[in-house]
Design a protein around this motif. Structure first.
Motif, PDB file in Angstrom:
ATOM      1  N   TYR A 678      42.786  43.945  45.039  1.00 34.68           N
ATOM      2  CA  TYR A 678      41.420  43.480  44.821  1.00 34.68           C
ATOM      3  C   TYR A 678      40.589  43.569  46.099  1.00 34.68           C
ATOM      4  CZ  TYR A 678      43.222  39.081  46.831  1.00 34.68           C
ATOM      5  OH  TYR A 678      43.795  38.137  47.657  1.00 34.68           O
ATOM      6  N   ALA A 679      39.256  43.558  45.887  1.00 34.71           N
ATOM      7  CA  ALA A 679      38.300  43.445  47.001  1.00 34.71           C
ATOM      8  C   ALA A 679      37.793  42.012  47.033  1.00 34.71           C
ATOM      9  CB  ALA A 679      37.139  44.405  46.809  1.00 34.71           C
ATOM     10  N   GLU A 680      37.559  41.503  48.206  1.00 32.59           N
ATOM     11  CA  GLU A 680      37.076  40.119  48.343  1.00 32.59           C
ATOM     12  C   GLU A 680      35.709  40.133  49.025  1.00 32.59           C
ATOM     13  OE1 GLU A 680      38.871  35.737  49.374  1.00 32.59           O
ATOM     14  OE2 GLU A 680      39.702  37.465  50.417  1.00 32.59           O
ATOM     15  N   TRP A 681      34.761  39.451  48.391  1.00 35.90           N
ATOM     16  CA  TRP A 681      33.396  39.434  48.917  1.00 35.90           C
ATOM     17  C   TRP A 681      32.883  38.005  48.993  1.00 35.90           C
ATOM     18  CZ3 TRP A 681      32.819  42.936  44.194  1.00 35.90           C
ATOM     19  CH2 TRP A 681      33.282  44.224  44.466  1.00 35.90           C
ATOM     20  N   ASN A 709      40.007  46.798  32.144  1.00 32.75           N
ATOM     21  CA  ASN A 709      40.736  45.618  32.599  1.00 32.75           C
ATOM     22  C   ASN A 709      40.107  45.038  33.868  1.00 32.75           C
ATOM     23  OD1 ASN A 709      42.701  43.654  32.371  1.00 32.75           O
ATOM     24  ND2 ASN A 709      44.154  44.771  33.678  1.00 32.75           N
ATOM     25  N   ILE A 710      38.829  44.697  33.761  1.00 36.96           N
ATOM     26  CA  ILE A 710      38.078  44.172  34.907  1.00 36.96           C
ATOM     27  C   ILE A 710      38.419  42.692  35.093  1.00 36.96           C
ATOM     28  CG2 ILE A 710      35.756  43.704  35.789  1.00 36.96           C
ATOM     29  CD1 ILE A 710      34.891  46.128  33.966  1.00 36.96           C
ATOM     30  N   ASN A 711      38.741  42.305  36.340  1.00 35.90           N
ATOM     31  CA  ASN A 711      39.077  40.920  36.664  1.00 35.90           C
ATOM     32  C   ASN A 711      38.210  40.423  37.813  1.00 35.90           C
ATOM     33  OD1 ASN A 711      41.609  39.932  35.098  1.00 35.90           O
ATOM     34  ND2 ASN A 711      42.070  42.065  35.671  1.00 35.90           N
ATOM     35  N   ILE A 712      37.595  39.273  37.596  1.00 38.10           N
ATOM     36  CA  ILE A 712      36.759  38.657  38.630  1.00 38.10           C
ATOM     37  C   ILE A 712      37.224  37.210  38.794  1.00 38.10           C
ATOM     38  CG2 ILE A 712      34.416  38.083  39.361  1.00 38.10           C
ATOM     39  CD1 ILE A 712      33.402  40.179  37.323  1.00 38.10           C
ATOM     40  N   GLU A 713      37.646  36.869  40.000  1.00 42.51           N
ATOM     41  CA  GLU A 713      38.055  35.492  40.287  1.00 42.51           C
ATOM     42  C   GLU A 713      37.031  34.872  41.227  1.00 42.51           C
ATOM     43  OE1 GLU A 713      41.746  33.387  42.497  1.00 42.51           O
ATOM     44  OE2 GLU A 713      42.262  34.549  40.703  1.00 42.51           O
ATOM     45  N   VAL A 714      36.503  33.700  40.816  1.00 49.05           N
ATOM     46  CA  VAL A 714      35.407  33.066  41.549  1.00 49.05           C
ATOM     47  C   VAL A 714      35.942  31.855  42.308  1.00 49.05           C
ATOM     48  CG1 VAL A 714      33.134  31.998  41.357  1.00 49.05           C
ATOM     49  CG2 VAL A 714      33.794  33.816  39.764  1.00 49.05           C
ATOM     50  N   PHE A 769      37.530  40.869  43.246  1.00 51.14           N
ATOM     51  CA  PHE A 769      37.235  41.814  42.163  1.00 51.14           C
ATOM     52  C   PHE A 769      38.305  42.885  42.103  1.00 51.14           C
ATOM     53  CE2 PHE A 769      35.514  45.692  40.396  1.00 51.14           C
ATOM     54  CZ  PHE A 769      34.776  45.261  39.300  1.00 51.14           C
ATOM     55  N   ASP A 770      38.761  43.196  40.867  1.00 51.91           N
ATOM     56  CA  ASP A 770      39.746  44.258  40.679  1.00 51.91           C
ATOM     57  C   ASP A 770      39.533  44.877  39.300  1.00 51.91           C
ATOM     58  OD1 ASP A 770      41.754  45.989  41.252  1.00 51.91           O
ATOM     59  OD2 ASP A 770      43.355  44.488  41.359  1.00 51.91           O
TER      60      ASP A 770
END
Length: 797
Positions: A678-681, A709-714, A769-770
């Motif tokens: 994942y990328a972290e922003w 298969n989009i994954n977003i962790e907040v 985000f991945d």
């Protein structure tokens, strides 16, 4: 004796004074002036000075030829300046003599606000095929309004106005007398600009290269009595802030069109750029469409296509079963609620189903040229012998392959290349005409046509067509139209003169003030015009279709004292609220109106229609009240930013919100086994309140590919899983808990609700985000959208 001596002295003084009325200016230039402008001419009829009379600033560009008036043959570009000039201050005339023996007398007048010059005689007339006013070289380096004919800087403005139809504002560069679109009485140069106008002797039959040289050597019929005599211009100079007042005064004093709305000249009316609705209303749905118009706060509803033919302008029976009486009833119903009704057509285009064409074609349908039959033919002949292949072989501008022989129209596939010439594979009795016998020597005329599958009138039939249009407006009460396809009037061979004549006849013939726009601009038509609203919605999504063209239009409109307009925007069932506010924010940025094109089905099917119409009303009311500051307008021009406007509890006060957008890009890279992909922003909610999570994902079309298969962790606690596939050029939006995937044109492909989305409190946040790559090497552009700063804006009008 003393008495006789005094009498002789008086006679000498009188004779000297009389002789002084006609001067050759050998020792001093001849000066004409207004309250704020002075112009000097020498004894060759050339300008030697153009000055701001208030402070003596010189604006005549040096080292440039500046004849008051020249003679030119429209077939070439060489203007012949006068050899000498004589000035009669009592008769207020200037006599110009030319090398070819022609003499032209020009009457002048010094008014408080302008100078006027008019050709009152030209002898011998056959030696004056056309006259050119100027060019007058002006060294103002600032803004040049080419169409209106005004150059201005911070201190001074200088302008030229053509004062009648026969005088065309612009340079004479072709033999039809056509001025290029967006050109007019001023022409930009490296030293500033030139001011120009011309008049052609149209009283003699001639040939010309017509409609931007589409039709070479086309015969052009004469217009009786229309010589260069009577050609007239005004020249003025004033403070920049007084330009419109000066032109308005010229219009009134010289009898030019001077359209008024609500008792005010349209060029200074505060709501001259107000948005209007374009739709397909009928007798059955009119009240519904009227309600939409009112909800949007608009005062005009405009029918997109009401006519079954162009020429007679008969209404489509399915839409208007009661014909013009039915339309009149709708107009009266709208007018009672303060709403204007308009109708759209294409100016001088004639449809093949019109009475001008079928069953008996009108004698006034214009030919590009003609030949004759070289033999007799009967009603069944399909190879027609003709005297020439000229005109029939223009394949580049020949969309309908139609000729007129007597009262019959014939379509042909092609014309033979070598003599004896024949029209091949002919369809006899085309467009409902009657196939007939014809004799050797009968005229075979090639009809001028267009890619829209229409024909055109000659100059006389064009007048009749203008009368038909006027009759429609007066019978129904319709008071808005666009001279769309205005360039169709070029088909007469009379150039810009023909375009101006048609517009003038329609405008002045309509009993009520006719609000009008056009697809083209001309100098004379500027006086008739209310707005130029071009920018078409058919070539892409709401934001994509001609957007650069629309914004680039604004400096042109401002330079020419025309209201800012953004063009047409088309509502679709999938148009979003964000799309609408994107457009409305740009309208506020440029103080620009627009046409909102929305067919009944789109208005009914878009789930956001009610909100969209409310937003139009809110933004337009704020814009027209002058609520936005120059600083805010500059922010609103930034296409990368999004805005929202809402009403407050106070009248004439609004809350303007600029969204905070954080832009990131994700590209899949190879990593070691077990290492996260994942990328972290990071981003920050600077708003004072907690707000829902919103995001926009877009796959760059240039890189291609697809992801799923989009994954977003907040903020390391809330995970959003989106098991959807997004392909190159598509866009995925998460807003108010709704997920929407759209194609490159804004068409919704999928929509569903998302549950348990996180809220974002004030302060810093992180997302991880991945996604999985399905194909290609996609670049995922991710925008996190947050409510940004808020400002209160208040009406100034």
């Amino acid at each position: 004796m003393a008495f006789q001596k005094n009498k002789r002295i008086s006679a000498v003084v009188f004779l000297m004074a009389l002789m002084g009325l006609v001067v050759s200016c050998n020792s001093k230039d001849f000066e004409l002036s207004t309250k704020t402008l002075s112009i000097s001419l020498d004894n060759q009829g050339r300008l030697t000075s153009i000055q701001d009379k208030r402070d003596g600033t010189e604006y005549l560009a040096m080292d440039q030829e500046a004849p008051l008036l020249s003679i030119q043959n429209p077939k070439d570009s060489i203007a012949k300046a006068p050899q000498s000039a004589e000035f009669d201050s009592q008769a207020q005339t200037i006599g110009l003599s030319f090398e070819n023996g022609a003499k032209i007398e020009v009457a002048y007048a010094e008014k408080e606000g302008y100078l006027s010059f008019e050709v009152v005689s030209a002898q011998p007339i056959e030696k004056v095929p056309a006259i050119v006013w100027g060019s007058y070289p002006v060294s103002i380096e600032g803004i040049v309004g080419e169409v209106v004919g005004v150059a201005r800087n911070e201190d001074f403005a200088i302008g030229l106005q053509a004062l009648n139809l026969k005088t065309t504002g612009g340079e004479l560069t072709n033999d039809e007398g056509g001025v290029e679109n967006r050109k007019g009485a001023a022409t930009k140069t490296d030293f500033g600009c030139t001011l120009n106008a011309f008049s052609i002797d149209r009283s003699i039959g001639r040939t010309a290269d017509v409609w931007d040289k589409h039709y070479r050597d086309m015969p052009v019929e004469p217009i009786e009595g229309e010589t260069v005599v009577g050609s007239k211009i005004a020249v003025f100079g004033c403070a920049p802030e007084n330009v419109l007042e000066t032109i308005g005064g010229i219009e009134v004093q010289e009898g030019l069109p001077h359209p008024m709305v609500d008792g005010q000249w349209i060029k200074t009316h505060p709501e001259r750029s107000k948005a209007y609705l374009i739709t397909t209303f009928t007798e059955e749905n009119f009240d519904e469409m009227l309600a939409y118009t009112q909800k949007a706060g608009m005062n005009a509803i405009y029918h997109a296509h009401p006519f079954e033919n162009w020429g007679a302008f008969d209404l489509i029976p399915d839409q208007f079963p009661n014909g013009r009486a039915g339309m009149k009833a709708l107009v009266e119903r709208a007018n009672a609620q303060g709403i204007r009704v308009g109708a759209h057509t294409l100016t001088t285009f004639i449809t093949p189903n019109d009475p001008f064409v079928t069953p008996v074609p009108n004698e006034g349908l214009v030919f590009t040229g003609q030949g004759t039959l070289s033999g007799n033919i009967d009603a069944t002949t399909t190879e027609i012998p003709v005297s020439t292949n000229q005109f029939f072989n223009n394949e580049q501008y020949n969309w309908m392959h139609t000729v007129k022989i007597g009262d019959e129209l014939v379509r042909y596939r092609s014309v033979s290349k070598e003599a004896p010439y024949r029209l091949l594979d002919c369809e006899r009795g085309a467009f409902g005409t009657i196939a007939s016998n014809h004799e050797k020597g009968d005229v075979v005329g090639k009809l001028l046509d267009h890619a829209y599958k229409v024909f055109f009138p000659d100059f006389d039939l064009q007048k009749e067509m203008a009368g038909n249009m006027v009759d429609f407006f007066n019978e129904t009460g319709i008071t808005q139209m666009d001279f769309d396809g205005h360039e169709g009037a070029l088909a007469t061979g009379q150039g810009t003169y023909s375009m101006d004549d048609f517009a003038k006849r329609v405008f002045e013939g309509t009993e009520k003030n006719l609000v009008n726009g056009s697809s083209r601009t001309t100098h004379y038509y500027w006086h008739i015009n209310h707005y130029i609203n071009w920018g078409e919605p058919w070539y892409g999504g709401f934001r994509q279709s001609q957007s650069e063209y629309r914004f680039n239009n604004q400096p042109f409109l401002e330079a020419n004292y025309l209201p800012n307009m953004l063009g047409w925007f088309s509502l679709k069932p999938y148009t979003t609220i964000a799309d609408i506010e994107w457009m409305l924010a740009r309208g506020a940025a440029y103080n620009a109106g627009f046409a909102f094109s929305a067919n009944p089905d789109a208005l009914r099917d878009n789930p956001h229609t009610s909100v969209i119409l409310d937003l139009i009303r809110i933004w337009e009311k704020a814009r027209l009240s002058g609520a936005f500051s120059d600083k805010q307008k500059l922010q609103l021009k930034d296409l990368s930013k999004e805005f929202h406007l809402e009403e407050t509890i106070r009248d004439k006060e609004w809350k303007l919100m600029m969204f905070q957008d954080y832009d990131f890009v994700f590209e899949k890279v190879e990593v070691q086994p077990g290492q996260p992909t994942y990328a972290e922003w990071s981003f920050s909610n600077d708003h004072t309140e907690e707000q829902p999570f919103r995001a926009i994902l877009h796959l760059d079309a240039e890189n291609g590919g697809a992801v799923d298969n989009i994954n977003i962790e907040v903020s390391n606690y809330s995970k959003i899983n989106i098991p959807e596939t997004v392909r190159s050029g598509e866009e995925l939006v998460i807003d108010n808990g709704l997920l929407t995937i759209s194609d490159s044109k804004g068409q919704i492909l999928k929509q569903r609700q998302l549950n348990n989305l996180p809220n974002l409190g004030q302060g810093n946040h992180q997302i991880q985000f991945d996604c999985a790559v399905v194909s290609g090497n996609p670049k995922v552009e991710v925008k996190i959208r947050l409510d940004g700063k808020e400002e209160i804006v208040k009406a100034k009008q």
